[in-house]
Design a protein around this motif. Structure first.
Motif, PDB file in Angstrom:
ATOM      1  N   LEU A 122      27.793 -29.071  27.235  1.00 17.55           N
ATOM      2  CA  LEU A 122      28.196 -27.952  27.763  1.00 17.55           C
ATOM      3  C   LEU A 122      29.837 -27.828  27.502  1.00 17.55           C
ATOM      4  O   LEU A 122      30.196 -26.991  27.662  1.00 17.55           O
ATOM      5  CB  LEU A 122      28.093 -26.836  29.203  1.00 17.55           C
ATOM      6  N   PHE A 123      30.599 -29.040  28.169  1.00 15.82           N
ATOM      7  CA  PHE A 123      31.832 -28.725  27.724  1.00 15.82           C
ATOM      8  C   PHE A 123      32.565 -28.794  26.937  1.00 15.82           C
ATOM      9  O   PHE A 123      33.348 -28.460  26.059  1.00 15.82           O
ATOM     10  CB  PHE A 123      32.298 -29.808  28.908  1.00 15.82           C
ATOM     11  N   GLY A 124      31.451 -29.930  25.891  1.00 21.94           N
ATOM     12  CA  GLY A 124      31.933 -29.811  24.523  1.00 21.94           C
ATOM     13  C   GLY A 124      32.043 -27.971  23.962  1.00 21.94           C
ATOM     14  O   GLY A 124      32.700 -28.441  22.893  1.00 21.94           O
ATOM     15  N   ILE A 125      30.474 -28.044  24.207  1.00 26.58           N
ATOM     16  CA  ILE A 125      30.440 -26.833  23.193  1.00 26.58           C
ATOM     17  C   ILE A 125      31.826 -25.809  23.952  1.00 26.58           C
ATOM     18  O   ILE A 125      32.313 -25.505  22.702  1.00 26.58           O
ATOM     19  CB  ILE A 125      28.963 -26.653  23.876  1.00 26.58           C
ATOM     20  N   ILE A 130      27.007 -20.061  20.686  1.00 26.26           N
ATOM     21  CA  ILE A 130      27.001 -20.938  20.689  1.00 26.26           C
ATOM     22  C   ILE A 130      25.814 -22.141  22.093  1.00 26.26           C
ATOM     23  O   ILE A 130      25.178 -23.143  21.507  1.00 26.26           O
ATOM     24  CB  ILE A 130      28.067 -22.098  20.140  1.00 26.26           C
ATOM     25  N   ALA A 131      26.710 -21.475  23.432  1.00 23.79           N
ATOM     26  CA  ALA A 131      25.903 -22.222  24.392  1.00 23.79           C
ATOM     27  C   ALA A 131      24.698 -21.698  24.649  1.00 23.79           C
ATOM     28  O   ALA A 131      23.748 -23.103  25.117  1.00 23.79           O
ATOM     29  CB  ALA A 131      27.527 -21.989  25.655  1.00 23.79           C
ATOM     30  N   ILE A 132      24.362 -20.412  24.415  1.00 16.13           N
ATOM     31  CA  ILE A 132      23.260 -20.009  25.040  1.00 16.13           C
ATOM     32  C   ILE A 132      21.933 -21.246  24.810  1.00 16.13           C
ATOM     33  O   ILE A 132      20.910 -21.357  24.860  1.00 16.13           O
ATOM     34  CB  ILE A 132      23.195 -18.403  24.870  1.00 16.13           C
ATOM     35  N   PRO A 133      21.783 -20.969  22.749  1.00 17.12           N
ATOM     36  CA  PRO A 133      20.441 -21.677  21.935  1.00 17.12           C
ATOM     37  C   PRO A 133      20.942 -22.878  22.923  1.00 17.12           C
ATOM     38  O   PRO A 133      19.556 -23.500  22.940  1.00 17.12           O
ATOM     39  CB  PRO A 133      21.427 -21.491  20.841  1.00 17.12           C
ATOM     40  N   VAL A 134      21.673 -24.023  22.772  1.00 24.09           N
ATOM     41  CA  VAL A 134      21.602 -24.933  23.418  1.00 24.09           C
ATOM     42  C   VAL A 134      21.228 -24.783  24.973  1.00 24.09           C
ATOM     43  O   VAL A 134      20.140 -25.683  25.150  1.00 24.09           O
ATOM     44  CB  VAL A 134      22.870 -26.053  23.403  1.00 24.09           C
ATOM     45  N   LEU A 135      21.516 -24.223  25.829  1.00 27.18           N
ATOM     46  CA  LEU A 135      21.134 -24.181  26.770  1.00 27.18           C
ATOM     47  C   LEU A 135      19.523 -23.822  27.526  1.00 27.18           C
ATOM     48  O   LEU A 135      18.758 -24.497  27.456  1.00 27.18           O
ATOM     49  CB  LEU A 135      21.663 -23.265  28.152  1.00 27.18           C
ATOM     50  N   MET A 181       9.892 -29.932  22.366  1.00 29.52           N
ATOM     51  CA  MET A 181       9.405 -28.567  22.894  1.00 29.52           C
ATOM     52  C   MET A 181      10.281 -26.827  22.888  1.00 29.52           C
ATOM     53  O   MET A 181       8.930 -26.044  22.534  1.00 29.52           O
ATOM     54  CB  MET A 181       8.820 -29.116  24.686  1.00 29.52           C
ATOM     55  N   MET A 182      10.666 -26.760  23.061  1.00 33.42           N
ATOM     56  CA  MET A 182      11.293 -25.428  23.141  1.00 33.42           C
ATOM     57  C   MET A 182      11.525 -25.508  21.811  1.00 33.42           C
ATOM     58  O   MET A 182      12.258 -23.888  21.201  1.00 33.42           O
ATOM     59  CB  MET A 182      13.006 -25.025  23.480  1.00 33.42           C
ATOM     60  N   LYS A 183      12.050 -25.962  20.489  1.00 30.67           N
ATOM     61  CA  LYS A 183      11.790 -25.538  19.169  1.00 30.67           C
ATOM     62  C   LYS A 183      11.083 -24.640  18.861  1.00 30.67           C
ATOM     63  O   LYS A 183       9.507 -24.136  18.575  1.00 30.67           O
ATOM     64  CB  LYS A 183      11.066 -26.791  18.262  1.00 30.67           C
ATOM     65  N   GLY A 184      11.126 -23.650  18.365  1.00 29.20           N
ATOM     66  CA  GLY A 184      10.604 -21.914  18.069  1.00 29.20           C
ATOM     67  C   GLY A 184       9.968 -21.362  19.276  1.00 29.20           C
ATOM     68  O   GLY A 184       9.335 -20.745  18.879  1.00 29.20           O
ATOM     69  N   ASN A 185      10.332 -22.017  20.835  1.00 21.52           N
ATOM     70  CA  ASN A 185       9.840 -21.412  21.655  1.00 21.52           C
ATOM     71  C   ASN A 185      11.268 -20.225  22.644  1.00 21.52           C
ATOM     72  O   ASN A 185      10.862 -19.938  23.798  1.00 21.52           O
ATOM     73  CB  ASN A 185       9.246 -22.547  22.591  1.00 21.52           C
ATOM     74  N   CYS A 186      12.324 -20.549  22.189  1.00 18.72           N
ATOM     75  CA  CYS A 186      13.639 -20.346  22.745  1.00 18.72           C
ATOM     76  C   CYS A 186      13.562 -18.550  22.807  1.00 18.72           C
ATOM     77  O   CYS A 186      13.420 -18.121  23.706  1.00 18.72           O
ATOM     78  CB  CYS A 186      14.589 -20.357  21.915  1.00 18.72           C
TER      79      CYS A 186
END
Length: 332
Positions: free
Chosen positions: A128-131, A198-203, A231-236
């Motif tokens: 998250l810091f990098g993002i 950027i951060a929300i999809p990563v979270l 697991m979250m691929k396609g499920n976000c």
């Protein structure tokens, strides 16, 4: 069960909680520990402030340093304990979601897996810091190379021209500073939009890492994050729909937080108190603790069990073995 069917997930969560007789007790212990720690740290911090104010001069410098160090360390210790109890609480609700026996002993899981949990938390923090750093840099570049920055440059140009080699300090009067802050509003908005985008999809891709740590005792922190991402691929978006469906839980939590800042919000609305600011702060802090305890006790279990069911619905299905891993971790 399909994660996209939020109504079915929430209904299933309520049914499972009816069979989990000690779920309320677990919620009460969890809320008591986390909120009690918060209250304890606040009280100790107040006492330390009073002790530091009583030490003056060079003779008390050493004591002030020790007291200040303790005051700095306390929130860190509280956050680590809360992190461990949080994982144990999630483990209890996962057991409830699977129809297994729920016991307060589940709350110790975070302490049993402290190091892998800490590594996972630190890795998430670094990501998250990098993002945030990259997002702010990108937003700054967009701001600087677009018309959004024209007003700010116009205000700063005279100041920069008046700077000399002997005096490199930039001096801004209050009026110019206020104008500059208004001119920088587009930059702040751009930073918020870019970082959030950027951060929300990563979270969301990392949301299931804690459940992986619970479910697989031998997994490492990096492996848990990778498995969560898969697991979250396609499920976000499906999980986002579940978040929206649990609006009542998040809304109640937001109201409790607003209550914590009532000593600042109410005076802004023209409401003044006949007592000191310190009394107002602690009064609203106590009210916040009571409201947050009610949110945890009455609303957190259905929400957390819904997320546990969602996790079970998207996790890779494994061949049955002689026993269930999670079911063998805790005993009566």
């Amino acid at each position: 069960m399909d994660i996209q069917n939020t109504k079915e997930i929430k209904a299933a969560a309520l049914r499972r909680l009816k069979d989990a007789q000690q779920a309320k007790r677990v919620a009460a212990i969890y809320a008591g520990v986390t909120l009690g720690l918060s209250a304890l740290v606040t009280i100790i911090s107040l006492v330390l402030d009073m002790m530091m104010s009583g030490t003056a001069g060079l003779s008390g410098m050493g004591r002030r340093t020790v007291l200040s160090s303790i005051q700095t360390v306390l929130p860190v210790v509280s956050a680590l304990i809360t992190m461990c109890v949080e994982l144990g609480y999630q483990a209890a609700m996962l057991r409830a979601a699977r129809g297994q026996y729920v016991s307060p002993q589940s709350l110790r899981l975070g302490f049993d897996r402290f190091w892998v949990l800490l590594r996972c938390t630190l890795l998430e923090g670094l990501i998250l810091f990098g993002i945030a750093f990259g997002g702010i840099y990108l937003a700054t570049m967009i701001f600087m190379f677009t018309p959004f920055s024209y007003r700010a440059v116009e205000l700063l140009t005279p100041v920069l021209e008046n700077m000399t080699l002997l005096s490199q300090e930039m001096v801004l009067d209050e009026a110019l500073y206020a104008q500059l802050m208004r001119a920088m509003v587009p930059a702040f908005v751009l930073c918020a939009i870019v970082v959030a985008a950027i951060a929300i999809p990563v979270l969301y891709r990392l949301r299931m890492a804690r459940y992986v740590l619970i479910d697989k005792p031998g997994v490492g922190a990096m492996a848990a994050l990778r498995e969560s991402r898969k697991m979250m691929k396609g499920n976000c978006l499906k999980l986002l729909k579940l978040d929206v469906g649990l609006w009542w839980y998040y809304g109640a939590g937001l109201l409790a937080i607003l209550l914590c800042y009532g000593d600042m919000l109410l005076p802004m609305a023209g409401v003044n108190f006949p007592w000191s600011d310190t009394v107002s702060y602690y009064l609203f802090f106590v009210l916040y603790l009571a409201a947050q305890f009610a949110v945890y006790y009455f609303l957190r279990n259905p929400a957390e069990t819904s997320y546990a069911i969602a996790y079970d619905s998207i996790r890779p299905k494994e061949p049955r073995t002689d026993g269930v891993v999670l079911g063998n971790i805790f005993t009566n």
